[in-house]
Design a protein around this motif. Structure first.
Motif, PDB file in Angstrom:
ATOM      1  N   ALA A   1     -87.281 -59.352 -57.600  1.00 60.52           N
ATOM      2  CA  ALA A   1     -88.403 -60.279 -57.668  1.00 60.52           C
ATOM      3  C   ALA A   1     -88.050 -61.483 -56.813  1.00 60.52           C
ATOM      4  O   ALA A   1     -86.931 -61.993 -56.859  1.00 60.52           O
ATOM      5  CB  ALA A   1     -88.676 -60.697 -59.106  1.00 60.52           C
ATOM      6  N   GLY A   2     -89.028 -61.942 -56.022  1.00 60.09           N
ATOM      7  CA  GLY A   2     -88.739 -63.047 -55.130  1.00 60.09           C
ATOM      8  C   GLY A   2     -87.710 -62.648 -54.084  1.00 60.09           C
ATOM      9  O   GLY A   2     -87.726 -61.537 -53.571  1.00 60.09           O
ATOM     10  N   SER A   3     -86.795 -63.541 -53.792  1.00 61.92           N
ATOM     11  CA  SER A   3     -85.752 -63.268 -52.794  1.00 61.92           C
ATOM     12  C   SER A   3     -84.387 -63.109 -53.440  1.00 61.92           C
ATOM     13  O   SER A   3     -83.355 -63.357 -52.816  1.00 61.92           O
ATOM     14  CB  SER A   3     -85.709 -64.401 -51.754  1.00 61.92           C
ATOM     15  OG  SER A   3     -86.915 -64.472 -51.034  1.00 61.92           O
ATOM     16  N   GLN A   4     -84.370 -62.663 -54.690  1.00 66.68           N
ATOM     17  CA  GLN A   4     -83.106 -62.473 -55.388  1.00 66.68           C
ATOM     18  C   GLN A   4     -82.278 -61.389 -54.700  1.00 66.68           C
ATOM     19  O   GLN A   4     -82.793 -60.347 -54.307  1.00 66.68           O
ATOM     20  CB  GLN A   4     -83.354 -62.080 -56.845  1.00 66.68           C
ATOM     21  CG  GLN A   4     -84.019 -63.161 -57.673  1.00 66.68           C
ATOM     22  CD  GLN A   4     -84.374 -62.680 -59.065  1.00 66.68           C
ATOM     23  OE1 GLN A   4     -84.254 -61.504 -59.386  1.00 66.68           O
ATOM     24  NE2 GLN A   4     -84.831 -63.589 -59.900  1.00 66.68           N
ATOM     25  N   ASP A   5     -80.979 -61.661 -54.534  1.00 70.57           N
ATOM     26  CA  ASP A   5     -80.024 -60.681 -53.991  1.00 70.57           C
ATOM     27  C   ASP A   5     -80.424 -60.207 -52.598  1.00 70.57           C
ATOM     28  O   ASP A   5     -80.217 -59.040 -52.241  1.00 70.57           O
ATOM     29  CB  ASP A   5     -79.887 -59.482 -54.935  1.00 70.57           C
ATOM     30  CG  ASP A   5     -79.475 -59.890 -56.341  1.00 70.57           C
ATOM     31  OD1 ASP A   5     -78.457 -60.580 -56.457  1.00 70.57           O
ATOM     32  OD2 ASP A   5     -80.173 -59.548 -57.300  1.00 70.57           O
ATOM     33  N   THR A   6     -80.991 -61.096 -51.815  1.00 71.31           N
ATOM     34  CA  THR A   6     -81.449 -60.781 -50.467  1.00 71.31           C
ATOM     35  C   THR A   6     -80.699 -61.619 -49.458  1.00 71.31           C
ATOM     36  O   THR A   6     -80.531 -62.830 -49.651  1.00 71.31           O
ATOM     37  CB  THR A   6     -82.968 -61.044 -50.355  1.00 71.31           C
ATOM     38  OG1 THR A   6     -83.655 -60.229 -51.299  1.00 71.31           O
ATOM     39  CG2 THR A   6     -83.484 -60.734 -48.957  1.00 71.31           C
ATOM     40  N   GLY A   7     -80.231 -60.991 -48.364  1.00 65.16           N
ATOM     41  CA  GLY A   7     -79.491 -61.714 -47.344  1.00 65.16           C
ATOM     42  C   GLY A   7     -79.909 -61.315 -45.943  1.00 65.16           C
ATOM     43  O   GLY A   7     -80.448 -60.227 -45.716  1.00 65.16           O
ATOM     44  N   ARG A   8     -79.632 -62.204 -44.996  1.00 66.36           N
ATOM     45  CA  ARG A   8     -79.973 -62.016 -43.580  1.00 66.36           C
ATOM     46  C   ARG A   8     -78.669 -62.008 -42.785  1.00 66.36           C
ATOM     47  O   ARG A   8     -77.845 -62.906 -42.936  1.00 66.36           O
ATOM     48  CB  ARG A   8     -80.899 -63.153 -43.136  1.00 66.36           C
ATOM     49  CG  ARG A   8     -81.183 -63.258 -41.655  1.00 66.36           C
ATOM     50  CD  ARG A   8     -82.094 -64.457 -41.413  1.00 66.36           C
ATOM     51  NE  ARG A   8     -82.269 -64.763 -40.006  1.00 66.36           N
ATOM     52  CZ  ARG A   8     -82.992 -65.781 -39.545  1.00 66.36           C
ATOM     53  NH1 ARG A   8     -83.603 -66.608 -40.406  1.00 66.36           N
ATOM     54  NH2 ARG A   8     -83.099 -66.000 -38.248  1.00 66.36           N
ATOM     55  N   TYR A   9     -78.513 -60.998 -41.915  1.00 68.03           N
ATOM     56  CA  TYR A   9     -77.234 -60.791 -41.237  1.00 68.03           C
ATOM     57  C   TYR A   9     -77.439 -60.562 -39.745  1.00 68.03           C
ATOM     58  O   TYR A   9     -78.299 -59.761 -39.341  1.00 68.03           O
ATOM     59  CB  TYR A   9     -76.503 -59.581 -41.842  1.00 68.03           C
ATOM     60  CG  TYR A   9     -76.272 -59.729 -43.328  1.00 68.03           C
ATOM     61  CD1 TYR A   9     -75.145 -60.374 -43.818  1.00 68.03           C
ATOM     62  CD2 TYR A   9     -77.212 -59.247 -44.237  1.00 68.03           C
ATOM     63  CE1 TYR A   9     -74.952 -60.532 -45.180  1.00 68.03           C
ATOM     64  CE2 TYR A   9     -77.024 -59.404 -45.610  1.00 68.03           C
ATOM     65  CZ  TYR A   9     -75.892 -60.047 -46.065  1.00 68.03           C
ATOM     66  OH  TYR A   9     -75.700 -60.213 -47.421  1.00 68.03           O
ATOM     67  N   ASP A  10     -76.644 -61.237 -38.949  1.00 74.84           N
ATOM     68  CA  ASP A  10     -76.622 -61.025 -37.498  1.00 74.84           C
ATOM     69  C   ASP A  10     -75.535 -60.003 -37.204  1.00 74.84           C
ATOM     70  O   ASP A  10     -74.339 -60.315 -37.258  1.00 74.84           O
ATOM     71  CB  ASP A  10     -76.338 -62.342 -36.783  1.00 74.84           C
ATOM     72  CG  ASP A  10     -76.308 -62.196 -35.269  1.00 74.84           C
ATOM     73  OD1 ASP A  10     -76.435 -61.057 -34.779  1.00 74.84           O
ATOM     74  OD2 ASP A  10     -76.151 -63.215 -34.578  1.00 74.84           O
ATOM     75  N   LEU A  11     -75.924 -58.771 -36.908  1.00 73.06           N
ATOM     76  CA  LEU A  11     -74.940 -57.698 -36.781  1.00 73.06           C
ATOM     77  C   LEU A  11     -74.106 -57.789 -35.508  1.00 73.06           C
ATOM     78  O   LEU A  11     -73.176 -57.004 -35.324  1.00 73.06           O
ATOM     79  CB  LEU A  11     -75.642 -56.338 -36.864  1.00 73.06           C
ATOM     80  CG  LEU A  11     -76.339 -56.061 -38.204  1.00 73.06           C
ATOM     81  CD1 LEU A  11     -76.841 -54.633 -38.257  1.00 73.06           C
ATOM     82  CD2 LEU A  11     -75.406 -56.343 -39.385  1.00 73.06           C
ATOM     83  N   ALA A  12     -74.423 -58.748 -34.620  1.00 70.73           N
ATOM     84  CA  ALA A  12     -73.545 -58.998 -33.471  1.00 70.73           C
ATOM     85  C   ALA A  12     -72.328 -59.816 -33.876  1.00 70.73           C
ATOM     86  O   ALA A  12     -71.358 -59.913 -33.116  1.00 70.73           O
ATOM     87  CB  ALA A  12     -74.325 -59.715 -32.368  1.00 70.73           C
TER      88      ALA A  12
END
Length: 307
Positions: A141-152
């Motif tokens: 729900a919402g942005s729980q346990d969500t992450g953004r990653y730059d794979l470079a």
């Protein structure tokens, strides 16, 4: 917690369903109380997990902010199936609380963000590609346990793998999606619909700014505060929303409300990010008459049930 209001004989009774953390509802949902009262509806705010609640006593239970269900979805879905009159319906709740529905919508021809799925215990290596990706659980729900990653970035690659391992260890299905860069400029558009005589009727649209700023470190993640403003929906966005709603199992005519979240894809055309049918924020404060339109839809649903 339950807020009891002594009903007047003959008045319909509606439960607005919340969670223990929001015993007085989310502030935006409180905007619905006065319009319902003016329409002669007796309203009670009830925690979905309240063991003493008698759901048979309500003419309709409207899901609004039961936002603690993600870590006990099975319990929540079982509860929904026992509520005699629930909006949205229990089978929709079961389908919509697992984001694997995105795969079904994609198969049905709805443009959706590409998604990979990693089951608990399954090994995963970040794709050998540059660009940013989002990792999150399929039930959230919402942005729980969500992450953004730059794979470079080698550090981000390892953090992404750790995120997937953490979800796997908790027995949770993980999903990986490319980060759509347009969210940083155009933002995300949410289209809000309420029930009308011929199915979901467009109510209003809002713009949400970007929220994810970096990896999820297993704590609260790293997110910006939500920035919301009113927005005018485009014909292309409304067309995607119509296609998504038409693909809902059982048909869209049973829905009291719906929220369709879109972001421009690489070619600029709108892409579905989520179809929110269970407990979405409806942003009633961001459009004149939005709370009244939802109250009218609830009243109409009560009338159909009574008939």
């Amino acid at each position: 917690m339950t807020h009891h209001h002594q009903p007047t004989r003959g008045k319909p009774r509606v439960a607005l369903v919340t969670c223990a953390e929001l015993p007085d509802l989310d502030p935006d949902d409180r905007l619905l109380l006065d319009p319902l009262a003016r329409r002669g509806v007796t309203v009670e705010v009830v925690d979905w997990a309240e063991p003493t609640a008698d759901w048979r006593a309500y003419d309709l239970a409207v899901l609004r902010s039961p936002w603690d269900y993600a870590l006990r979805r099975d319990e929540f879905v079982a509860w929904a199936s026992e509520v005699p009159a629930l909006a949205n319906p229990a089978d929709v709740v079961r389908w919509n609380t697992d984001k694997r529905y995105l795969g079904e919508l994609s198969t049905a021809g709805v443009p959706t963000v590409p998604t990979s799925w990693i089951a608990p215990g399954e090994s995963w290596r970040p794709p050998a590609t540059r660009g940013e990706y989002v990792v999150k659980p399929a039930v959230s729900a919402g942005s729980q346990d969500t992450g953004r990653y730059d794979l470079a970035d080698p550090e981000h690659r390892e953090l992404a793998r750790a995120h997937v391992r953490r979800l796997s260890a908790a027995g949770r299905l993980a999903m990986v999606q490319p980060y759509l860069d347009a969210v940083d400029t155009a933002g995300e558009t949410a289209l809000l619909f309420v029930a009308g005589p011929d199915g979901p009727t467009f109510s209003h649209a809002i713009r949400k700014g970007p929220m994810l700023t970096g990896p999820d470190l297993g704590l609260d993640g790293l997110h910006r505060p939500e920035e919301v403003t009113a927005r005018t929906a485009t014909p292309a966005q409304l067309a995607v929303a119509d296609r998504a709603l038409a693909a809902v199992p059982g048909g869209p005519g049973r829905l009291l409300y719906a929220r369709v979240d879109l972001i421009p894809g690489p070619d600029g055309a709108p892409v579905l990010v989520e179809l929110e049918l269970t407990e979405p924020s409806l942003f009633l404060a961001h459009a004149t008459g939005a709370a009244d339109r939802l109250a009218d839809a609830i009243l109409a649903q009560l009338g159909r049930a009574a008939g």
